[in-house]
Every structure is written in C-alpha cells, then in structure tokens.
Scaffold this active site. Structure first.
Site, short mmCIF file in Angstrom:
data_model
loop_
_atom_site.label_atom_id
_atom_site.label_comp_id
_atom_site.label_asym_id
_atom_site.label_seq_id
_atom_site.Cartn_x
_atom_site.Cartn_y
_atom_site.Cartn_z
N GLY A 59 -64.44 66.55 -50.38
CA GLY A 59 -63.36 66.40 -51.35
C GLY A 59 -62.07 65.90 -50.71
O GLY A 59 -61.63 66.42 -49.69
N GLU A 165 -66.79 74.10 -59.94
CA GLU A 165 -66.59 75.08 -58.85
C GLU A 165 -65.25 75.81 -58.90
O GLU A 165 -64.83 76.43 -57.94
CB GLU A 165 -66.77 74.39 -57.48
N TYR A 167 -62.17 74.46 -59.36
CA TYR A 167 -60.99 73.72 -58.90
C TYR A 167 -60.12 73.33 -60.11
O TYR A 167 -60.43 73.66 -61.26
CB TYR A 167 -61.42 72.49 -58.10
N ARG A 215 -68.39 65.60 -62.02
CA ARG A 215 -69.10 66.85 -61.67
C ARG A 215 -68.67 67.91 -62.67
O ARG A 215 -67.50 68.33 -62.69
CB ARG A 215 -68.74 67.23 -60.23
N HIS A 253 -66.08 79.20 -57.16
CA HIS A 253 -66.07 79.82 -55.83
C HIS A 253 -65.75 81.31 -55.90
O HIS A 253 -66.15 82.07 -55.04
CB HIS A 253 -65.07 79.11 -54.91
N ALA A 311 -77.20 68.51 -50.35
CA ALA A 311 -76.11 68.33 -49.40
C ALA A 311 -76.54 68.87 -48.04
O ALA A 311 -76.86 68.11 -47.12
CB ALA A 311 -74.86 69.02 -49.92
N ARG A 312 -76.65 70.19 -47.95
CA ARG A 312 -77.00 70.79 -46.66
C ARG A 312 -78.36 70.32 -46.13
O ARG A 312 -78.50 70.11 -44.92
CB ARG A 312 -76.94 72.32 -46.78
N CYS A 338 -78.55 79.06 -44.74
CA CYS A 338 -77.88 80.21 -44.10
C CYS A 338 -76.36 80.12 -44.15
O CYS A 338 -75.67 81.13 -43.99
CB CYS A 338 -78.33 80.30 -42.64
N GLN A 340 -74.45 79.34 -41.97
CA GLN A 340 -73.82 79.82 -40.74
C GLN A 340 -73.05 78.77 -39.96
O GLN A 340 -72.04 79.09 -39.35
CB GLN A 340 -74.88 80.46 -39.84
N LYS A 569 -68.26 102.23 -35.27
CA LYS A 569 -66.94 101.66 -35.56
C LYS A 569 -66.44 102.15 -36.91
O LYS A 569 -67.24 102.43 -37.80
CB LYS A 569 -67.03 100.12 -35.60
N GLU A 662 -74.13 89.24 -29.69
CA GLU A 662 -73.85 88.32 -30.78
C GLU A 662 -74.72 87.07 -30.76
O GLU A 662 -74.30 85.98 -31.11
CB GLU A 662 -72.36 87.94 -30.78
#
Ligand code: NAP
Ligand code: SF4
Length: 679
Positions: A59, A165, A167, A215, A253, A311-312, A338, A340, A569, A662
C-alpha cells in the site's frame, strides 16, 4: 495440463492476463529503505519470471496524512515517479504486469496526523484521528486521482484502490466508524459516496485502458460492519462506476477473528466471494489461505471467482506458477501461514521476508558465492537447519551427505505438525523431501554419525566440512520429584503419544507450552480441517444474516482436558509469541478454558500433583493433576561437535545446536541457507 482453470488467460478487453494468479498486496519494508526500490525491482521481477499474471504493490499513500507510519511511502508528486519506474521497468522486462495499491490508512495511521470519517480511535492504534472536513474529503479524493495518474506515468499497468481491511474507505462505509450527519454519513448511499467518488476521479484520471481494481470488504468481521445487502449494493455501484476487477477483502485489522493465519482452514472465505458472484458480472478475485495450486484450481472450478489472490505463497515461492505449469507441484515451497517473517516483521518496522524462504526480499543480497572447489560436506541432523543447508549447498554443486539417527527427515517439524492448526508443516516436509531428491543430496537415515565415521581412519568419505545441525534436547528443570511417573516431556506427548490424564499442568508457556496446551484440549479432527466447525468456533455466520458477518455468540466444542499452563515470569503469557498470532493462540486457549497462571515457583511434584508457590502472595497450592508436561525450553545438542573439535576437526554449528534459546524454524532455515550460500 494439470491446473487448466488456474492457468487459463483472462481477457480484460483492453489487456490480457496470462493466467488467474494475482499476487496480492504485501508491504515489504523495502519501500522505505535506502536503495529499497532497486531491491524491490528484483523482488517483483523474480515473481514475474515465476509466471504471476498480475502483482499488486504494498500500500502506497496518496497523501501525507494517509501514510501508515510517519516514514511510510506516498506517491503524490512527480519526484516519486522515477523510483517507481525502476520497479515497473524490471517487471515488464521480466514479462509481468504490476498495479500500485493506493492505501489511505485513515485511523489506522500510526502517527498523530491521522484522519477519518469521524473522530473515533481505533482499538489497535494509540492515536485519535481528526474528523475530515468536507474540504479535506474533496482534496483526498483528488489525491487518489493524482496518485493513480502518477502510477500510470510511472509505468504501472493499473491501480488497486484499497477499500477493505478497515482502512479509510472502509471507515466511511460503516456506521461503526462513520457518525457523520452531512452528505458523507447517515444513509448507506451517503456512506458509500466516498469510495464511489474516488473510483470516478481515478477513472477520469487514468482512462479505460488502465486496470482499476477495487478491493471491497466482503465481510468486515466487526460489530457495526456492513451487512450482506450493503456489500451487494456497493459491489453493484462499484461495477457501474467502471472498475476492471473487484478484489476480495476479508475482515478488518481490528477484527478479533483470525483470517489468514495457519489455523484458518484453507480457502476459508471463498464462499463469501462466490455469494457475490451471483450479483455482479465484473471479474472477481478471491483470497485468503489459498496456498497450493490444487486449492486454487478447486476454488475456480467451484466457480467462486475469476482469479485467486495469493500474497504470502508467492513470498514463499516466487516460482509457484511455473512449477504448477511444469507439473512440479511437489517442489513448491508452501507458505505455512505462520506470519513469523512477513507480517510480524512489518509490524516491527523490519523488512519482510519468509520463514521458509529467507531469500524473499533479499533477492539481490542472499545470492550464492561462486563455487571454486566442490567440497564433500557432512551434515548431521535433518531438521529445518540441516535441510535448508543441505539442499542449498547441493544446489551450488557441493557433494552433500545428510545424516540422521531417525528414520525420517524433519526433526522438530515432525513435532510441530502434530498440533491442531499447524498441519501446514507437513507441506514443509513434503517440499524438503522432494528437494533433497531434486538436488541430489545423499540422505543417510537411521545412521548415527560419530567421530569415527566422520573423521576416523576407516571413514568411507573424507569430508572437507562438517555441519552440525543436531538440534536440541528438552530442558529438564530441577524440580523435586521431577522423576515422578506423572511427569512427561512434550516429546513424550506429541511424538511418542504417551497417554495423558484429564487434568494436566503444563510447565512453561513458550511457543511449545502453548502448542502442547492446544494439543491437549483438542480431541478428534482439527477444526482447521473442518470449515463449518472452525467458522462456528470463531463466531462467523455462514448465512451472513448479521452485520459484519458475525454470530451473536461463538460455539465451542468443550475442551478434551482441563489444562493449567504455568510460567515463573509475572509478565503476560505468550509475550514472546508472534505479534500477529499471539492473540489468536491466547484466545483459542481461553475458548478451551485453559487456566493461565503466571508468577509461580515450582516446589514439588508428588502423588497429589504439582505443588506451586504464588510469588506475589507467597501462598502454596497443590494442583491436583494427573500429569505434568514439561515444556521448559531446550538445550543445544553439542556432544558430537565437542568430540570432533577435541580431535581437531573444525565444525560449523547451525540451528538449535548453535543457540537453543528462542530457537525457531525461521532462524534455523535462515542460518542454514546463509552458510550454504557462502561455504
Ligand atoms: P521458550 O519459548 O524459550 O519457552 C520456554 C518456557 O519454559 C518459558 O515459558 C519459560 O518460562 C519456561 N522455563 C525456562 N526455563 C525453565 C526452567 N528451568 N524451569 C521451568 N520453566 C522454565 O521455549 P519453547 O517453548 O521450548 O519454544 C522453543 C522455540 O520454538 C521458541 O523460540 C518459540 O518461539 C518457538 N516456537 C514457537 C511457536 C509459536 O510461535 N507458536 C510454537 C512452537 C515453538 P519461565 O522462565 O517464566 O518459567
Ligand atoms: Fe508464509 Fe510464514 Fe513465509 Fe509469511 S513467513 S510468507 S506466513 S511461510
């Protein structure tokens, strides 16, 4: 041809698309980097060479206030055009087409100059937007038109007007965010005036021989969103206004329903686009969780849309389309949804890339070094790091021997794919299995590599390099009673399928603690493989009778076990999980009534269960559980590396064997790939 519908050209009248694949808009982070347009040019050119018919950029704002973040891109003057030309030229040389997405963030803008239809703060932004005046609205419409004109000048084949989405355009359309009483608010006709005026202005600016995609948010998934009749009315008006194609937007979103992550069933929302197909004639694109050619083919065969947006999946594999064309489906590096390395990076203002393809967005940087000497390389461990290294090194021309004690490849991937909602990891295994064969890696399963077999006098091969990708061992915390028969490791549960009682305490709430809890509360088929079940669990109304497409209440299957997840924690649980997915894991476990207890000390494990002390109050409590599952992190497997080094053999450590803390597949695959490109 295996995928006739997917590979069929689409005639748009003034131009043709060579197949039905659209690469949906994705922000890469390169837009704002110094020298980023040159890198972006190669990113898009690679996908054009890979056969995608039409791509949409990330965008780009039509003006200053519409920027997503203070330094995000905008296209509002001639001086911006030159940079975009670098991208469009590269794409055209590669035989592709590309459209620029015009995105005004509205109240999602992450800066104090944000504007919206009304002065209502978004739940996902700290900034309250200014309400747009009539003058500002008219100027903004002109800015959309200016942006489209400049895009045409920059050589783009079209524009996509981002109307979904949540916007700015969406913010005008629905009463949730539009409380105006002038001609831009109130009735639905008034609320859709803004997008329709934008389309008109854009069409006037660019003419009919330029692709104009709108869209459209087909299901908002928020209370106070559009109802189905309104969606249809808007689509008909948008069609009348002369757009070339309507693309599908799913969910705002701020919606509390996952729409693209790995636990979302494949093609979970194509039924929404199909519903609209009966109402309009303009070509429709459908989207969300379409990640393999057979899925896309079926979506088209089911007459859900004219094109599919991915897309991904094209971040994960730039050659997705040519592989589908060449009957190499098994060699597609599948997006596992994912988030990530793509969305999570973008939200942290980092360059996007891909967990399964670290070269994504690094096309000009992560390139193989010239091979001066073909080496014999031993790789120990066939988890993600070892697989990535082996296949990449073999592609460069090295002779690679991959050893694993197990009778199958994959290491921890074989654990990840056991979790309900993480079935996509099977695809990663399938991909590597075929890639090992394709690249000619010598695979030695059920073979324990030792100092003797690698470097001894009787070693069959004299290796030039030894790569240790031996992974990790679960950490056993020093809790009195840890040897008790109630105690199980996550490997016992997920891999060895040891029986687990009805009441369970899970020690450790990292990625694996969450995964194990998810596994324990489920029974039977994963909801990710059962669309109706999944829609019910997340409160989505397939009949689409309510605004936003949401049911009044979600319907949960009762948990299979009573699970208590614990950590020492005092911070929020799952803090280290992905930015865009952590909330989904937490919500999903709350749906299944998992107790999350933070700030504890583990005192003892005995016949009664797990004795804990609450740090804040000092109170001791016994959790009367049948089993305690340990998910307390891991330690590196370095024994072989240390033995080899003691004999003077240099080794390279990658993945968990290098650093266990991690560790995730993202780091493992990246480290393996980087070493292979340079060794
Ligand atoms: P992790 O994320 O490091 O979590 C380890 C957990 O164990 C923490 O909750 C920690 O919490 C606890 N712990 C550590 N030492 C302990 C000790 N001595 N005694 C008791 N508890 C202890 O490790 P992981 O869960 O094994 O995951 C490994 C990696 O895989 C992570 O990096 C993770 O990101 C990745 N992964 C991610 C996902 C996902 O994103 N969904 C899924 C699976 C794996 P306290 O110290 O507070 O007790
Ligand atoms: Fe897909 Fe994950 Fe790669 Fe993103 S990082 S493109 S979600 S595999």
């Amino acid at each position: 041809m295996k995928y006739p519908k997917l590979l069929e050209p689409l005639d748009l009248g003034f131009t043709q698309l060579k197949n039905r694949v659209l690469m949906g808009s994705m922000h890469t982070g390169l837009e704002e980097e110094k020298g980023g347009f040159e890198k972006m040019a190669e990113f898009y050119a690679a996908r054009a060479r890979g056969g995608v018919a039409l791509m949409v950029t990330g965008g780009i704002s039509p003006n200053f206030r519409g920027r997503l973040a203070p330094h995000s891109s905008q296209l509002s003057s001639r001086r911006h055009v030159k940079k975009h030309k670098i991208v469009t030229d590269a794409v055209h040389q590669a035989g592709g087409k590309i459209a620029l997405q015009i995105l005004h963030a509205g109240r999602y803008a992450y800066h104090p100059l944000s504007v919206s239809a009304s002065k209502i703060k978004a739940p996902i932004s700290p900034f309250t937007p200014k309400e747009m005046s009539e003058r500002m609205i008219k100027k903004t419409i002109k800015h959309y038109a200016r942006c489209a004109r400049l895009a045409k000048e920059a050589g783009y084949d079209g524009v996509e007007i981002m109307g979904s989405e949540g916007y700015l355009i969406n913010q005008f359309i629905v009463t949730r965010t539009n409380k105006r009483t002038d001609r831009w608010g109130g009735s639905y006709e008034n609320r859709i005036r803004f997008p329709l005026e934008i389309i008109k202005a854009v069409k006037d600016a660019v003419g009919d021989d330029f692709i104009t995609i709108y869209r459209l948010s087909m299901i908002d998934l928020v209370k106070g969103g559009s109802n189905w009749q309104e969606v249809v009315q808007l689509a008909k008006e948008v069609e009348k206004a002369g757009v070339t194609i309507i693309n599908t937007g799913i969910g705002w979103h701020e919606a509390r329903v996952p729409t693209i992550t790995t636990s979302v069933p494949r093609r979970a929302f194509t039924w929404v686009t199909k519903k609209l197909r009966e109402e309009v004639k303009v070509p429709l694109i459908t989207s969300n969780r379409i990640n393999m050619p057979e899925v896309a083919e079926q979506v088209l065969a089911d007459d859900c849309a004219d094109m599919v947006s991915m897309a991904r999946p094209l971040l994960a594999d730039p050659d997705f389309v040519v592989k589908a064309e060449n009957d190499q489906r098994d060699l597609i590096n599948t997006c596992i949804a994912c988030n990530q390395a793509c969305l999570d990076h973008v939200f942290k203002q980092k360059r996007a890339t891909c967990l399964v393809n670290p070269k994504a967005c690094y096309e000009t940087e992560l390139v193989p070094q010239p091979l001066n000497f073909k080496k014999k390389i031993a790789v120990i461990g066939s988890g993600p790091a070892g697989l990535a290294f082996s296949t990449e090194a073999a592609k460069r021309g090295h002779e690679v021997h991959l050893f694993d004690k197990a009778n199958r490849i994959g290491g921890q991937l074989n654990i990840a794919n056991q979790i309900p909602g993480k079935e996509e990891f099977y695809e990663t295994l399938r991909y590597f299995k075929h890639l090992l064969e394709e690249t000619g890696v010598n695979l030695h399963l059920e073979t324990e590599a030792t100092v003797e077999s690698l470097t001894g006098d009787n070693a069959k091969i004299k290796f030039d390099e030894v790569i240790i990708a031996a992974g990790v061992t679960p950490r056993t915390p020093a809790i009195p009673g840890i040897e008790h028969e109630k105690v199980l490791s996550y490997i016992d549960v997920l891999l060895h399928k040891k029986p687990v009682g009805e009441k369970v305490a899970v020690i450790g709430a990292g990625g694996i603690g969450f995964d194990v809890s998810e596994y324990l509360v489920h029974e039977g088929e994963s909801a990710t493989l059962n669309l109706d079940e999944w829609l019910k669990e997340w409160g989505i109304d397939r009949m689409y009778q309510e605004e936003g497409g949401l049911l009044d209440e979600a319907e949960f299957t009762p948990p299979a076990r009573q699970v208590t997840m614990l950590q020492r924690k005092e911070t929020k649980m799952g803090k280290g999980l992905g930015k865009t997915t952590g909330w989904i894991h937490r919500t999903s476990l709350r749906h299944k009534k998992v107790q999350m207890v933070t700030g504890v000390d583990y005192k003892e494990i005995n016949d009664e269960g797990l004795v804990i002390e609450h740090k804040s109050s000092g109170k001791t409590e016994t959790l009367a559980v049948d089993n305690i599952v340990i998910c307390a992190g891991q330690v590196p497997n370095r024994t072989l590396a240390e033995q080899l080094e003691a004999k003077g053999q240099k080794v390279h450590l990658i993945g968990g064997a290098d650093v266990a803390a991690e560790l995730d597949a993202k780091r493992a695959i990246k480290q393996g790939t980087e070493l292979a490109l340079s060794i």
